[in-house]
Design an enzyme around this catalytic site. Sequence first.
Site, PDB file in Angstrom:
ATOM      1  N   CYS A  23       0.827  -1.200   0.000  1.00 26.64           N
ATOM      2  CA  CYS A  23       0.000   0.000   0.000  1.00 26.64           C
ATOM      3  C   CYS A  23       0.865   1.255   0.000  1.00 26.64           C
ATOM      4  CB  CYS A  23      -0.903   0.002   1.232  1.00 26.64           C
ATOM      5  SG  CYS A  23      -1.998  -1.425   1.331  1.00 26.64           S
ATOM      6  N   GLY A  50      -1.239   0.619  -4.805  1.00 22.04           N
ATOM      7  CA  GLY A  50      -2.509  -0.016  -4.452  1.00 22.04           C
ATOM      8  C   GLY A  50      -3.670   0.661  -5.129  1.00 22.04           C
ATOM      9  N   ASN A 125       1.117   0.605   5.633  1.00 23.23           N
ATOM     10  CA  ASN A 125       1.749  -0.084   4.512  1.00 23.23           C
ATOM     11  C   ASN A 125       2.575  -1.222   5.087  1.00 23.23           C
ATOM     12  OD1 ASN A 125       3.110  -0.866   2.185  1.00 23.23           O
ATOM     13  ND2 ASN A 125       4.597   0.789   2.309  1.00 23.23           N
ATOM     14  N   GLY A 126       2.271  -2.454   4.677  1.00 19.31           N
ATOM     15  CA  GLY A 126       2.975  -3.615   5.193  1.00 19.31           C
ATOM     16  C   GLY A 126       2.005  -4.717   5.554  1.00 19.31           C
ATOM     17  N   TYR A 265      10.645  -3.847  -8.597  1.00 24.48           N
ATOM     18  CA  TYR A 265       9.359  -3.507  -9.214  1.00 24.48           C
ATOM     19  C   TYR A 265       8.523  -2.483  -8.457  1.00 24.48           C
ATOM     20  CZ  TYR A 265       4.554  -3.607 -10.605  1.00 24.48           C
ATOM     21  OH  TYR A 265       3.322  -3.200 -10.974  1.00 24.48           O
TER      22      TYR A 265
END
Length: 521
Positions: A23, A50, A125-126, A265
């Site tokens: 995210c 996201g 995020n995670g 990426y």
Amino acid sequence: MPRGDGRLSHELDPQRPGPQDACGVFGVWAPEEEVAKLTYFGMYALQHRGQEAAGIAVSDGSGVVVYKDLGLVAQVFDEPTLASLRGHLAIGHTRYSTTGGSTWENAQPTIRANSAGTTIALAHNGNLVNTTELARLARERGMDSDGSTSDTALVTMLLASRPDLSVEAAALEVLPMLRGAFSFVFMDENTLYAARDPHGVRPLVLGRMERGWVVASETAALDIVGASVVREIEPGELIAIDEHGLRSARFAVPEPKGCLFEYVYIARPDTSIAGRNVYSARVAIGRQLAKEHPVVADLVIPVPESGTPAAIGYAEASGITYGSGLMKNPYVGRTFIQPSQTLRQLGIRLKLNPLRENVRGKRVVVVDDSIVRGNTQRAIVRMLREAGALEVHVRISSPPVNWPCFYGIDFATRAELLANGLDNDGIRRSIGADSLGYVSLAGLIAATEQPKTRLCRACFDGEYPIELPAGNLIGKHVLEGVGRRVADHAPETGDGPDGAAVDTPEPLVSSPGARDALQRP
């Protein structure tokens, strides 16, 4: 309103998704700025991380308001909505789900008011790996679910479960209990907070504006709002920003293990991680790939856009001409109209089309970032041959992905990973290429300019830096199936997924002073 399809821009086969992103989080404290609009543009810069849902929480000092929905940032928010979100601090989130399904209740920021009247909103995020323990603790503290089934909601509940403490003190108590990867931005009515797990798996950076502070997942988001990069939030660090300035505290000893796949990426090419520009790292990976896997060919082409920097590096090091061989339609992955069966059978052609004049009669090197199931590469090889390519040589700018990620990237299961069951020649035959070469793990690490010991390489070598729970108490939907197990004596108020006990959620949760300002899109 159209709903987000959760598919990445690079996903070429809608029925078989590739690796999904972590995210994106953003936070700003700037009393003299339009913080909701700054957050919107910061989230826009992080949209690649996201695409399932987006949300913003904002405070004017008297109450916290959250506006969120499923969909892309530009679909969830418009001018009137942003104009109504007034305040001096805000946080935002773009979501790809790694714990909890893709539902409105699981969209972020999550929000919870404690019994002392303080409201906490949090974006994450995670991915945490001890969610069942945290769910049990939340129940023991009398905190009931509001219908969400995410690890983010659990952390928000735990922060709100200590009304006797300041939010900062509660965070210093709760953060050491968490295991897994987390980069948080959160807030109450007056203060912006940010925290990063002791391993720093996911990125989080601090920026300075002329009249405020910004925290974001990537430096590119700081650039878009005109903030200068100050530094990374350190692993195991909690920062707080309010009218008194910025202060920092440690809640754990740092043991850096930044995600190696961010360089391959996830992160934008114009982002820097640990002082290393991601674009430069990807070009260096391409050069290394050419040294490790040379081939006699006429043209180097990328799979756009994920393979572009590495393809440029490969062409530079090999002396083979770089060019375009595949044209991408950037809108197909965003469509909300499902293709007919006839079109679905065309698969990748909805997304990519070969430049026949460029590839006809040539020996082509195709550079991509990774192979997960192999469906994308298989279709590309077939399409290039049909367009007249004499030979198709596939080069991959990461090592084989052999292991799933439990720290914020939703790879396929290990059974679905092509490299898990085949050797290099078996994969080559599976995708139909004339040759196949992956960059070595050592070569990839060298391109990051980070020591191996400071990187999480688990998806490549299976060495997980954060201990994983035993049994089946892990996974994207773990909280949707453990409600009864962690609350044997709790009264049930509804029937959730898999029989989990949940409360009936309100349309949106806010602090009491902000309730009248809320509206569901």
